[in-house]
Design a protein around this motif. Structure first.
Motif, PDB file in Angstrom:
ATOM      1  N   TRP A  57       1.061  -1.261   0.099  1.00  0.00           N
ATOM      2  CA  TRP A  57      -0.072   0.028   0.238  1.00  0.00           C
ATOM      3  C   TRP A  57       0.954   1.304  -0.161  1.00  0.00           C
ATOM      4  CZ3 TRP A  57      -4.518  -0.765  -1.652  1.00  0.00           C
ATOM      5  CH2 TRP A  57      -5.075  -1.898  -1.735  1.00  0.00           C
ATOM      6  N   LEU A  62       0.134   4.033  -2.803  1.00  0.00           N
ATOM      7  CA  LEU A  62       0.353   5.580  -2.742  1.00  0.00           C
ATOM      8  C   LEU A  62       1.237   6.251  -3.486  1.00  0.00           C
ATOM      9  CD1 LEU A  62      -0.011   5.531   1.256  1.00  0.00           C
ATOM     10  CD2 LEU A  62      -1.637   6.684  -0.142  1.00  0.00           C
ATOM     11  N   THR A  72       0.237   6.139  -7.369  1.00  0.00           N
ATOM     12  CA  THR A  72      -1.067   6.717  -7.958  1.00  0.00           C
ATOM     13  C   THR A  72      -0.967   8.437  -7.258  1.00  0.00           C
ATOM     14  OG1 THR A  72      -1.973   6.460  -5.475  1.00  0.00           O
ATOM     15  CG2 THR A  72      -2.735   4.879  -7.491  1.00  0.00           C
ATOM     16  N   TRP A  97       1.075   9.976  -2.286  1.00  0.00           N
ATOM     17  CA  TRP A  97       2.038  10.090  -1.345  1.00  0.00           C
ATOM     18  C   TRP A  97       2.807  11.353  -1.358  1.00  0.00           C
ATOM     19  CZ3 TRP A  97       3.446   6.587   2.482  1.00  0.00           C
ATOM     20  CH2 TRP A  97       5.039   6.812   3.127  1.00  0.00           C
ATOM     21  N   GLU A 105       1.986  11.173   6.311  1.00  0.00           N
ATOM     22  CA  GLU A 105       1.728   9.988   6.431  1.00  0.00           C
ATOM     23  C   GLU A 105       2.153   9.242   7.775  1.00  0.00           C
ATOM     24  OE1 GLU A 105       2.065  11.018   2.134  1.00  0.00           O
ATOM     25  OE2 GLU A 105       3.473  11.324   3.697  1.00  0.00           O
ATOM     26  N   TYR A 130      -1.441   2.098   5.998  1.00  0.00           N
ATOM     27  CA  TYR A 130      -1.402   2.661   4.759  1.00  0.00           C
ATOM     28  C   TYR A 130      -2.687   2.392   3.545  1.00  0.00           C
ATOM     29  CZ  TYR A 130       3.404   4.548   5.649  1.00  0.00           C
ATOM     30  OH  TYR A 130       4.397   4.916   6.159  1.00  0.00           O
ATOM     31  N   LYS A 131      -3.087   1.108   3.978  1.00  0.00           N
ATOM     32  CA  LYS A 131      -4.266   0.854   3.067  1.00  0.00           C
ATOM     33  C   LYS A 131      -5.362   1.725   3.373  1.00  0.00           C
ATOM     34  CE  LYS A 131      -8.028  -1.575   1.715  1.00  0.00           C
ATOM     35  NZ  LYS A 131      -9.404  -1.765   2.144  1.00  0.00           N
ATOM     36  N   PHE A 171      -4.547   5.132   1.736  1.00  0.00           N
ATOM     37  CA  PHE A 171      -4.965   5.108   0.262  1.00  0.00           C
ATOM     38  C   PHE A 171      -6.348   5.550  -0.047  1.00  0.00           C
ATOM     39  CE2 PHE A 171      -6.372   2.731  -3.354  1.00  0.00           C
ATOM     40  CZ  PHE A 171      -5.835   3.389  -4.170  1.00  0.00           C
ATOM     41  N   ARG A 216      -7.471   8.935   0.828  1.00  0.00           N
ATOM     42  CA  ARG A 216      -7.113   9.787   0.013  1.00  0.00           C
ATOM     43  C   ARG A 216      -7.777   9.808  -1.196  1.00  0.00           C
ATOM     44  NH1 ARG A 216      -0.473  11.090   1.543  1.00  0.00           N
ATOM     45  NH2 ARG A 216      -0.999  12.085   3.474  1.00  0.00           N
ATOM     46  N   TYR A 217      -7.637   8.539  -1.760  1.00  0.00           N
ATOM     47  CA  TYR A 217      -8.526   8.497  -3.067  1.00  0.00           C
ATOM     48  C   TYR A 217     -10.039   8.817  -2.989  1.00  0.00           C
ATOM     49  CZ  TYR A 217     -10.516   6.168  -7.083  1.00  0.00           C
ATOM     50  OH  TYR A 217     -10.957   5.868  -8.447  1.00  0.00           O
TER      51      TYR A 217
END
Length: 604
Positions: free
Chosen positions: A102, A106, A109, A112, A118, A145-146, A149, A152-153
């Protein structure tokens, strides 16, 4: 004997049958096998199943080293990762729990940021999970981190693509002006010039608490976990318990309106000379700025500390005659030097920056109260100061900042924005273009945004601002025109700006600016166009705040003060039949990267 002879003959013929079978094309082999299986009795089928099942049921992922699995899935697209998670519980556990996968997603895509945001998100989420009770048989929680992601997505897409978010509105504070607006932990906190502070439910709009006690308008608010700090024209600072709405402490000492305040939380920073990591401040502190030209530093009391000071103040017959603040055990420093109203504050670690109507910006060392720099350059009143808090915390010690992390920006009635080095006190850039007072500033990892009475927002490249060799004219990325009056409030992140003026609340899309990687000389100034108007037909927008899926604003409509709440995690279904898109795992990130919770691990 005859049956025995028959079986023997058939056994001797098996090699020729196998040779014949292998000589057939694969399509005919499959058809031949299906014909045999249809003619086979159940015991034979069970035998075949016992042979085939271990071969096809084996999980090849479990046979590979974890590092190799992470590397393989590093080449898989996000939609394919979602499909792979549906293969089995074991695959879902392996994929969703893999930090390396993940973190790579980040980065690939463009979600990050490469700064402390983070690490702060991971720390916050792990802290929230400390009391989580895992249900037997349930899947393990996804790697932070998943979750980052996904959050943020969703922020990247839903705010722009969701054309009909769930929307509620409700009256607040009668006909009075809302001076401050905060929200976190499913609470909306609003303050007004009617002397009151209200706490509302974020999801329903119901009034949870009315915090009464100030005898003047409330012009400054800051929240720390379940503690709220307020400053008022009655010259006092009050500490409130947000769980029950009680006033815990009243601090006196300022001789005029408390115009601004900031809470400074302990964090680890690096000593600029020895290189050793130290924690500053040692305890959470509150810094207040006043029209009496001074700043005061207070230690923030904890819930269980004595209310002696409050009792002493409330028992006095004359509220205008406060006790000597030097007798207050929570009072740490009086910072003097400004010759006019202290209008704006920003702080982190040991570093405090103040902006004043005396046209100067001052840098202070919080633990000692020492003046470090006087930053001269503005020709008129300073209205806003911000620290570039999205960078590393390593530089916020001893009144100095190491490298690009130690930067502050200030805006003024003279129409300019100045970027300063906290380390040297040097002015790195003067950003010009606004044609009137620049009253509002904000930093994100990629942008510095300014707003003024000239009805425009300007977007500056925060990454290029780290290099003082760039010409200031090359740093402007976008000018957003569309408001018909002075901009009264805004907030922004990497992908959008939400701004309010006299008659509208607008959303602007910044995503295309993040995709421009040209050299400074090739950058074209973009003319921003709003994506949509969240509010129209109003007579004033005073405040706006957003985080994650939520957006809250305070405005005046038909001579009544109204709070509006939008939930971009939900979309109105067709014909008003309900709401869709429920995203419980959409975790919001604060604009300064500093999460609002009481961190007892860093408190002495």
């Amino acid at each position: 004997p005859q049956n025995h002879d028959t079986q023997l003959v058939e056994a001797l013929n098996l090699p020729s049958l196998l040779n014949h079978f292998t000589s057939l094309p694969e399509s005919l082999q499959s058809r031949y096998l299906l014909m045999l299986l249809r003619q086979s009795p159940l015991p034979v089928l069970r035998t075949i199943h016992s042979v085939l099942h271990p071969t096809f049921a084996g999980d090849f992922l479990s046979l590979l080293p974890p590092e190799l699995v992470s590397h393989i899935f590093g080449f898989v697209t996000v939609p394919a990762l979602g499909r792979a998670c549906r293969v089995s519980k074991a695959w879902r556990k392996r994929i969703e729990g893999d930090m390396i996968i993940w973190r790579g997603v980040l980065m690939r895509t463009g979600l990050w940021f490469g700064d402390e945001t983070e690490a702060n998100f991971v720390k916050m989420l792990l802290k929230k999970r400390q009391n989580f009770i895992h249900q037997e048989g349930a899947l393990p929680l996804a790697d932070p981190y998943k979750v980052l992601f996904k959050s943020r997505y969703l922020t990247y897409t839903r705010w722009i693509n969701n054309s009909s978010p769930k929307h509620i509105s409700f009256p607040a504070h009668g006909h009075s002006v809302v001076t401050c607006l905060l929200f976190s932990q499913n609470r909306i906190i609003s303050a007004s010039d009617d002397h009151s502070i209200h706490v509302y439910s974020l999801t329903t709009g119901h009034l949870l608490h009315s915090l009464d006690g100030h005898e003047g308008g409330v012009w400054a608010l800051a929240e720390h976990g379940n503690l709220l700090v307020s400053g008022s024209t009655d010259r006092t600072v009050r500490i409130w318990d947000l769980q029950n709405g009680r006033c815990l402490h009243v601090f006196g000492g300022h001789a005029s309106t408390v115009r601004c305040l900031v809470i400074v939380k302990p964090e680890w920073i690096t000593h600029s000379e020895t290189g050793e990591r130290e924690k500053w401040p040692k305890r959470t502190v509150v810094v207040t700025g006043s029209r009496d030209r001074t700043l005061r530093v207070w230690r923030l009391p904890k819930h269980d500390e004595s209310r002696e000071i409050e009792s002493r103040v409330l028992q006095m017959p004359d509220q205008s005659d406060f006790p000597d603040p030097s007798l207050n055990p929570y009072h740490l420093h009086l910072l003097s030097g400004h010759s006019h109203t202290v209008r704006a504050l920003a702080a982190r670690g040991r570093t405090l920056v103040s902006g004043s109507y005396d046209s100067t910006v001052r840098v202070w060392d919080i633990p000692t109260g020492r003046l470090v720099h006087i930053l001269n350059g503005h020709s008129q009143k300073v209205y806003s100061v911000v620290l570039d808090s999205t960078r590393s915390s390593e530089g916020w010690g001893y009144g100095s900042g190491g490298g690009p992390s130690g930067r502050a920006a200030s805006s003024s009635m003279d129409g300019t924005i100045r970027l300063w080095s906290i380390l040297t006190g040097e002015c790195l850039h003067v950003l010009s273009g606004h044609t009137g007072v620049v009253g509002l500033l904000g930093f994100s990892p990629s942008f510095l945004v300014s707003a003024g009475v000239d009805n425009t927002l300007r977007i500056w490249d925060a990454l290029l601002l780290t290099n003082s060799t760039h010409k200031s004219g090359d740093l402007l990325r976008s000018v957003m025109t569309g408001h018909t009056g002075p901009i009264t409030c805004f907030q922004h992140d990497q992908w959008k700006v939400v701004s309010g003026s006299g008659k509208a609340l607008k959303v602007w899309d910044l995503r295309h600016l993040n995709n421009v990687n040209a050299a400074p000389s090739n950058l074209l100034v973009d003319v921003g166009v709003p994506v949509r108007d969240l509010l129209t037909g109003i007579t004033g927008v005073w405040q706006v705040a957003f985080e994650g899926r939520w957006c809250v604003s305070a405005s005046k409509r038909d001579n009544v003060t109204v709070l509006d709440v939008w939930d971009f995690g939900k979309r109105e279904a067709k014909r008003g039949s309900g709401w869709t898109w429920e995203d419980e795992e959409w975790v919001g990130e604060p604009s300064n990267g500093m999460y609002d919770h009481e961190d007892s691990e860093l408190e002495d």
